[in-house]
Design a protein around this motif. Structure first.
Motif, mmCIF file in Angstrom:
data_model
loop_
_atom_site.group_PDB
_atom_site.id
_atom_site.type_symbol
_atom_site.label_atom_id
_atom_site.label_comp_id
_atom_site.label_asym_id
_atom_site.label_seq_id
_atom_site.Cartn_x
_atom_site.Cartn_y
_atom_site.Cartn_z
ATOM 1 N N ASN A 152 0.805 -1.220 0.000
ATOM 2 C CA ASN A 152 0.000 0.000 0.000
ATOM 3 C C ASN A 152 0.843 1.277 0.000
ATOM 4 O OD1 ASN A 152 0.842 0.291 2.716
ATOM 5 N ND2 ASN A 152 -0.991 -0.741 3.480
ATOM 6 N N GLY A 153 2.162 1.146 -0.117
ATOM 7 C CA GLY A 153 3.037 2.308 -0.182
ATOM 8 C C GLY A 153 3.667 2.692 1.137
ATOM 9 N N LEU A 154 3.157 2.166 2.240
ATOM 10 C CA LEU A 154 3.735 2.483 3.546
ATOM 11 C C LEU A 154 4.998 1.667 3.790
ATOM 12 C CD1 LEU A 154 0.495 2.566 5.705
ATOM 13 C CD2 LEU A 154 2.086 4.481 5.452
ATOM 14 N N LEU A 155 5.984 2.323 4.355
ATOM 15 C CA LEU A 155 7.169 1.604 4.808
ATOM 16 C C LEU A 155 7.777 2.341 5.990
ATOM 17 C CD1 LEU A 155 10.132 3.062 4.022
ATOM 18 C CD2 LEU A 155 9.412 2.413 1.743
ATOM 19 N N ARG A 156 8.512 1.595 6.782
ATOM 20 C CA ARG A 156 9.247 2.144 7.922
ATOM 21 C C ARG A 156 10.653 1.573 7.847
ATOM 22 N NH1 ARG A 156 10.668 1.816 13.323
ATOM 23 N NH2 ARG A 156 9.912 3.505 14.646
ATOM 24 N N MET A 157 11.632 2.457 7.637
ATOM 25 C CA MET A 157 13.007 2.012 7.409
ATOM 26 C C MET A 157 13.982 2.976 8.066
ATOM 27 S SD MET A 157 13.010 -0.704 5.265
ATOM 28 C CE MET A 157 14.544 -0.641 4.328
ATOM 29 N N ASP A 159 -5.947 -0.895 7.299
ATOM 30 C CA ASP A 159 -7.029 -0.289 6.541
ATOM 31 C C ASP A 159 -6.614 1.070 5.980
ATOM 32 O OD1 ASP A 159 -9.516 0.180 5.482
ATOM 33 O OD2 ASP A 159 -10.436 0.724 7.397
ATOM 34 N N CYS A 160 -6.676 1.197 4.659
ATOM 35 C CA CYS A 160 -6.340 2.467 4.015
ATOM 36 C C CYS A 160 -6.983 2.488 2.633
ATOM 37 C CB CYS A 160 -4.834 2.665 3.912
ATOM 38 S SG CYS A 160 -3.956 1.374 3.033
ATOM 39 N N VAL A 161 -6.979 3.662 2.006
ATOM 40 C CA VAL A 161 -7.539 3.794 0.667
ATOM 41 C C VAL A 161 -6.670 4.757 -0.132
ATOM 42 C CG1 VAL A 161 -9.133 5.650 1.333
ATOM 43 C CG2 VAL A 161 -9.627 4.244 -0.671
ATOM 44 N N GLU A 162 -6.397 4.389 -1.379
ATOM 45 C CA GLU A 162 -5.543 5.183 -2.257
ATOM 46 C C GLU A 162 -6.403 5.899 -3.296
ATOM 47 O OE1 GLU A 162 -1.648 4.505 -5.182
ATOM 48 O OE2 GLU A 162 -2.990 2.841 -4.705
ATOM 49 N N VAL A 163 -6.047 7.141 -3.598
ATOM 50 C CA VAL A 163 -6.726 7.908 -4.641
ATOM 51 C C VAL A 163 -5.785 7.998 -5.835
ATOM 52 C CG1 VAL A 163 -7.805 10.095 -5.260
ATOM 53 C CG2 VAL A 163 -8.029 9.204 -2.929
ATOM 54 N N ASP A 164 -5.987 7.111 -6.788
ATOM 55 C CA ASP A 164 -5.077 7.021 -7.929
ATOM 56 C C ASP A 164 -5.790 7.217 -9.257
ATOM 57 O OD1 ASP A 164 -2.462 6.656 -8.912
ATOM 58 O OD2 ASP A 164 -2.914 4.591 -9.451
ATOM 59 N N HIS A 165 -7.064 6.844 -9.322
ATOM 60 C CA HIS A 165 -7.875 6.952 -10.527
ATOM 61 C C HIS A 165 -9.164 7.707 -10.192
ATOM 62 C CE1 HIS A 165 -5.626 4.068 -13.121
ATOM 63 N NE2 HIS A 165 -5.232 3.606 -11.951
ATOM 64 N N PRO A 166 -9.863 8.258 -11.196
ATOM 65 C CA PRO A 166 -11.110 8.969 -10.921
ATOM 66 C C PRO A 166 -12.119 8.142 -10.129
ATOM 67 C CG PRO A 166 -10.409 9.435 -13.158
ATOM 68 C CD PRO A 166 -9.453 8.393 -12.624
ATOM 69 N N ARG A 167 -12.159 6.846 -10.373
ATOM 70 C CA ARG A 167 -13.114 5.996 -9.652
ATOM 71 C C ARG A 167 -12.830 5.978 -8.154
ATOM 72 N NH1 ARG A 167 -11.420 -0.391 -9.800
ATOM 73 N NH2 ARG A 167 -9.395 -0.086 -8.812
#
Length: 221
Positions: free
Chosen positions: A157-162, A191-199
């Motif tokens: 989901n794009g999250l990382l801890r490094m 739980d998360c949500v990404e906004v990448d496309h119009p939908r």
């Protein structure tokens, strides 16, 4: 632990798939920019924002809502991926870096896990994206492989801890390409949500509406 950690918000991209004309971090959901929802969640945690496309708009917005947050410019935002932005932001970070994409809304309880955890982590959620980075997870909860070619019911989901020093060695393309050399890494599902496309705009609004007090525009947990 929060005192030795910096959240880098990667907000340099053009957002061509969304085609909104704004950096995705400034796209409104329930009447507020995505960035504002993120900053509310992060509270007093140290934050750095990396901007590129329409960087002046991002900087001006931050000047109004959080003038204490520094903006790092990715002048090569048109020909670098998120890893290039993350590396630039990490240059201002403390010992540990949490990477948060500017188009990602994260449940408060899940985000707290990233702020208070110890050690390395990468985030996974059930696969819903059109262009998912699949993650192969073993029985011990460790990511063993990740990439567009990985067929899995879980996606990154794009999250990382490094550690900051490791992030500073990342390349310029996709973050997961740099992460491959660091595997295995423990995963944290949430739980998360990404906004990448119009939908995704309507989906994000519905998701957010169940987690905020709309009369006050604040998170409820």
């Amino acid at each position: 632990m929060p005192g030795s950690l910096t959240v880098v918000i990667n907000a340099a991209g053009i957002g061509s798939r969304l085609d909104y004309g704004l950096p995705k971090c400034l796209v409104p959901v329930l009447g507020r920019p995505l960035l504002d929802w993120q900053l509310d969640l992060l509270g007093e945690v140290e934050v750095v924002v990396v901007a590129g496309f329409r960087a002046a708009d991002v900087a001006e917005h931050l000047r109004q809502v959080r003038p204490d947050v520094p903006v790092v410019l990715n002048h090569r935002f048109r020909d670098t991926g998120t890893a290039g932005s993350l590396r630039l932001g990490a240059a201002l970070a403390q010992d540990w870096v949490v990477s948060l994409d500017g188009d990602l809304l994260v449940d408060p309880r899940y985000l707290r896990q990233w702020i208070t955890a110890e050690g390395r982590l990468i985030g996974i959620t059930p696969s819903v994206s059109l262009e998912a980075v699949g993650v192969e997870v073993d029985d011990e909860g460790m990511a063993r492989a990740m990439g567009f070619e990985i067929v899995s019911d879980m996606e990154w989901n794009g999250l990382l801890r490094m550690p900051r020093e490791e992030v500073l060695e990342f390349g310029d393309a996709h973050v997961f390409e740099s992460l491959r050399g660091c595997l295995p890494i423990p995963v944290a599902a949430g739980d998360c949500v990404e906004v990448d496309h119009p939908r995704d705009l309507d989906r994000a609004a519905d998701w957010l509406a169940t987690r905020v007090d709309e009369t006050r525009s604040t998170w409820t947990s």
